[in-house]
Design a protein around this motif. Structure first.
Motif, PDB file in Angstrom:
ATOM      1  N   GLU A 190       0.807  -1.158   0.038  1.00  0.00           N
ATOM      2  CA  GLU A 190       0.078   0.105   0.070  1.00  0.00           C
ATOM      3  C   GLU A 190       0.727   1.292  -0.169  1.00  0.00           C
ATOM      4  O   GLU A 190       0.599   2.321  -0.625  1.00  0.00           O
ATOM      5  N   GLU A 191       2.085   1.315   0.954  1.00  0.00           N
ATOM      6  CA  GLU A 191       2.970   2.442   0.699  1.00  0.00           C
ATOM      7  C   GLU A 191       3.469   2.467  -0.706  1.00  0.00           C
ATOM      8  O   GLU A 191       3.621   3.881  -0.954  1.00  0.00           O
ATOM      9  N   VAL A 202       2.228   1.886  -3.466  1.00  0.00           N
ATOM     10  CA  VAL A 202       1.332   2.282  -4.343  1.00  0.00           C
ATOM     11  C   VAL A 202       0.935   3.853  -4.181  1.00  0.00           C
ATOM     12  O   VAL A 202       1.037   4.565  -5.132  1.00  0.00           O
ATOM     13  N   MET A 203       0.913   4.221  -2.955  1.00  0.00           N
ATOM     14  CA  MET A 203       0.945   5.574  -2.758  1.00  0.00           C
ATOM     15  C   MET A 203       2.035   6.455  -3.307  1.00  0.00           C
ATOM     16  O   MET A 203       1.944   7.602  -3.727  1.00  0.00           O
ATOM     17  N   TYR A 259      -2.619  -7.900  -5.900  1.00  0.00           N
ATOM     18  CA  TYR A 259      -2.806  -7.840  -4.575  1.00  0.00           C
ATOM     19  C   TYR A 259      -3.706  -8.815  -4.019  1.00  0.00           C
ATOM     20  O   TYR A 259      -4.857  -8.910  -4.305  1.00  0.00           O
ATOM     21  N   ILE A 288      -6.125   3.409  -1.447  1.00  0.00           N
ATOM     22  CA  ILE A 288      -4.922   2.615  -2.103  1.00  0.00           C
ATOM     23  C   ILE A 288      -5.714   2.382  -3.660  1.00  0.00           C
ATOM     24  O   ILE A 288      -5.012   2.257  -4.623  1.00  0.00           O
TER      25      ILE A 288
END
Length: 302
Positions: free
Chosen positions: A24-25, A27-28, A59, A83
């Motif tokens: 998730e990190e 992706v951001m 994912y 996300i």
């Protein structure tokens, strides 16, 4: 020079060695990086082959197509809306292309000239691929990619300095450099890029409590592996020669002494040695250009 970047499906392949939080990190961060790159979309093009990317398991048990086409299903499964939106923004910035991943690898990555270069923006690093042509979800990778090719194809001084303003965000270039750099640009564009990269990426790391200016420059020179140790001017009577006007936050011209300087001793092909090629700078002032390192002079010795 226009950089053509491709998103390849295999770089988005699900990596179960990473936690959900780590994915998730990433992706951001990639979404934010592409937003920055997209500011220069006239010279940065992004492409994706949707036929290849859609089926890619990304994912858990969800594919890229799930994120783009059926986000409501993912939300019901507990996937964070931010996300989902961030991943969608990544692909919204890309232009659809029929070019396959194999064609990119086999044909396009070797296509480099003064007008075009090609690379990959990867979410996960693609194994067995040269790092110089793939940017792994980081804006720093984009900076290095663009700097690399600018050093190979610097073109004329105005173009070179305008490009430098994009790829060295911690530096601020005085307008006079467009004239002064002409005296050395032909001999050492790669060396200029190398030393500017050192100032942008490393210099601030060397500023520590208890170190004076000379000690900071010495530490910086070692860490950055410079041609020669950065230094200060020994003759106080000459300071006027490298004092330049910068406009501060109040809109007032302010004299700044760019005394520290780097010596670009070697030409790019290492056939000539000279301490006459220099970059004069100031560490930065809080009231000028958000504290950026101020580049007062790139050219011959003042």
């Amino acid at each position: 020079m226009t950089a053509h970047f491709y998103i390849l499906a295999e770089s988005f392949r699900y990596n179960n060695s990473l936690s959900s939080e780590e994915i998730e990190e990433k992706v951001m961060r990639l979404s934010e990086d592409l937003s920055h790159i997209n500011k220069y979309k006239d010279t940065n093009k992004l492409y994706v082959n949707y036929d290849e990317i859609y089926p890619q398991l990304f994912y858990s048990h969800f594919t890229i197509q799930d994120f783009i086409c059926t986000p409501q299903v993912l939300k019901r499964e507990g996937i964070d809306r931010d996300i989902i939106n961030a991943l969608q923004r990544i692909f919204e910035k890309a232009e659809s292309t029929p070019i396959t991943s194999q064609e990119v690898k086999n044909d396009l990555l070797s296509w480099i000239d003064e007008n075009d270069c090609h690379g990959i923006i990867a979410f996960h690093k693609i194994k067995d691929m040269d790092d110089s042509v793939q940017i792994v979800y980081g804006i720093d990778g984009w900076y290095k990619f663009r700097r690399h090719f600018l050093g190979i194809y610097p073109k004329e001084a105005d173009f070179f300095l305008d490009e430098c303003k994009k790829y060295f965000p911690k530096l601020y270039f005085h307008d006079r450099n467009k004239d002064t750099i002409k005296t050395i640009l032909k001999d050492c564009p790669k060396k200029i890029i190398f030393h500017l990269s050192a100032l942008n990426d490393i210099f601030n790391q060397c500023i520590q409590d208890g170190l004076n200016r000379t000690q900071i420059l010495q530490q910086f020179s070692i860490k950055a592996n410079l041609d020669e140790t950065a230094s200060l001017e020994g003759d106080a009577s000459r300071k006027e020669n490298f004092t330049f006007e910068f406009v501060n936050d109040a809109g007032v011209k302010e004299n700044v002494c760019c005394e520290p300087h780097l010596k670009l001793c070697y030409s790019d092909n290492n056939t000539s040695y000279s301490t006459n090629r220099r970059i004069y700078f100031h560490e930065g002032k809080t009231n000028i250009q958000n504290g950026s390192i101020l580049i007062g002079h790139i050219g011959t010795h003042l």
